[in-house]
Design an enzyme around this catalytic site. Structure first.
Site, PDB file in Angstrom:
ATOM      1  N   ARG A  43     -18.350 -25.055-120.280  1.00 42.16           N
ATOM      2  CA  ARG A  43     -17.154 -24.385-119.777  1.00 42.16           C
ATOM      3  C   ARG A  43     -17.594 -23.261-118.852  1.00 42.16           C
ATOM      4  O   ARG A  43     -18.325 -22.364-119.260  1.00 42.16           O
ATOM      5  CB  ARG A  43     -16.333 -23.813-120.939  1.00 42.16           C
ATOM      6  CG  ARG A  43     -15.075 -23.059-120.532  1.00 42.16           C
ATOM      7  CD  ARG A  43     -14.433 -22.451-121.773  1.00 42.16           C
ATOM      8  NE  ARG A  43     -13.170 -21.801-121.481  1.00 42.16           N
ATOM      9  CZ  ARG A  43     -13.034 -20.555-121.042  1.00 42.16           C
ATOM     10  NH1 ARG A  43     -14.131 -19.814-120.850  1.00 42.16           N
ATOM     11  NH2 ARG A  43     -11.855 -20.030-120.796  1.00 42.16           N
ATOM     12  N   SER A 112      -6.088 -29.704-125.426  1.00 45.11           N
ATOM     13  CA  SER A 112      -5.622 -28.445-126.002  1.00 45.11           C
ATOM     14  C   SER A 112      -4.149 -28.586-126.361  1.00 45.11           C
ATOM     15  O   SER A 112      -3.335 -28.990-125.530  1.00 45.11           O
ATOM     16  CB  SER A 112      -5.784 -27.298-125.004  1.00 45.11           C
ATOM     17  OG  SER A 112      -7.145 -27.038-124.753  1.00 45.11           O
ATOM     18  N   LYS A 142     -10.205 -15.094-125.202  1.00 45.52           N
ATOM     19  CA  LYS A 142      -8.831 -15.178-124.700  1.00 45.52           C
ATOM     20  C   LYS A 142      -7.951 -14.273-125.560  1.00 45.52           C
ATOM     21  O   LYS A 142      -7.234 -14.729-126.449  1.00 45.52           O
ATOM     22  CB  LYS A 142      -8.324 -16.627-124.749  1.00 45.52           C
ATOM     23  CG  LYS A 142      -9.044 -17.563-123.787  1.00 45.52           C
ATOM     24  CD  LYS A 142      -8.409 -18.950-123.786  1.00 45.52           C
ATOM     25  CE  LYS A 142      -9.065 -19.858-122.766  1.00 45.52           C
ATOM     26  NZ  LYS A 142      -8.413 -21.204-122.725  1.00 45.52           N
TER      27      LYS A 142
END
Length: 209
Positions: A43, A112, A142
């Protein structure tokens, strides 16, 4: 659904930290791959396509040597280019059916689903191999992510697919999340920011005995 027999369907699901420092990234991954995570997801939201390609190519070689599956976050084309084991897609990152057509029947496709069980049902119906719920705990990666209740893992048991927990997971809270029904624990900071990343990875991997 597709899932290579050689890759576990339960366990630690490592996600790489965003960095342009490739040597540090590779060193970090080499340090924790001996924990034999079920999957490692590349990622990187903060760098250019050429560097992403170079990093993904090296991670493909490292994970293959370690016998660990490589998943690419949000980029079907990159997953195809480096021969990754699959791709993970967020709500706005592309169509699961299109990813299947591009990557083939043996690719692992993840989706997700945030805190929404209907999204999980829709993803599986579209051909996803696993679904991810989160954030299950407050997440430094996040901080504004919606919180997902642990009850989602029991509620989604009938899906018949691995269910991944993500968000703020550490060795200290992992047991509760596994007990709730999570098949995989997706972790970034809980491993890579730990004082001893390998020990943290091993502790998280031990949750399934």
């Amino acid at each position: 659904m597709a899932w290579p027999d050689a890759l576990p369907r339960r366990g630690l699901y490592l996600i790489t930290p965003d960095t342009t420092d490739s040597l540090r990234l590779f060193s970090q991954c080499l340090r924790v791959l001996p924990a034999r995570p079920a999957l490692l997801q590349y990622r990187n939201k903060s760098t250019d396509p050429a560097l992403r390609l170079a990093q993904a190519q090296t991670l493909r070689a490292l994970t293959r040597a370690a016998g660990v599956g490589l998943i690419i976050n949000d980029d079907v084309a990159l997953a195809a280019q480096v021969g990754a084991d699959g791709v993970h897609l967020g709500r706005d990152d592309g169509d699961i059916a299109a990813a299947r057509a591009r990557l083939g029947e043996h690719a692992i496709l993840g989706a997700s689903c945030y805190d929404q069980l209907p999204l999980a049902h829709a993803a599986i119906a579209a051909g996803a191999d696993y679904v991810a719920f989160g954030a299950v705990c407050p997440s430094a990666t996040k901080p504004n992510a919606v919180r997902a209740p642990l009850s989602l893992f029991a509620d989604s048991a009938a899906l018949g697919a691995p269910r991944v927990a993500i968000g703020g997971i550490t060795p200290a809270n992992a047991g509760e999340i596994v007990a709730a029904g999570a098949d995989m624990l997706a972790v970034i900071g809980g491993v890579f920011d730990a004082e001893d990343p390998l020990a943290a990875a091993c502790a998280l991997s031990a949750g399934w005995g």
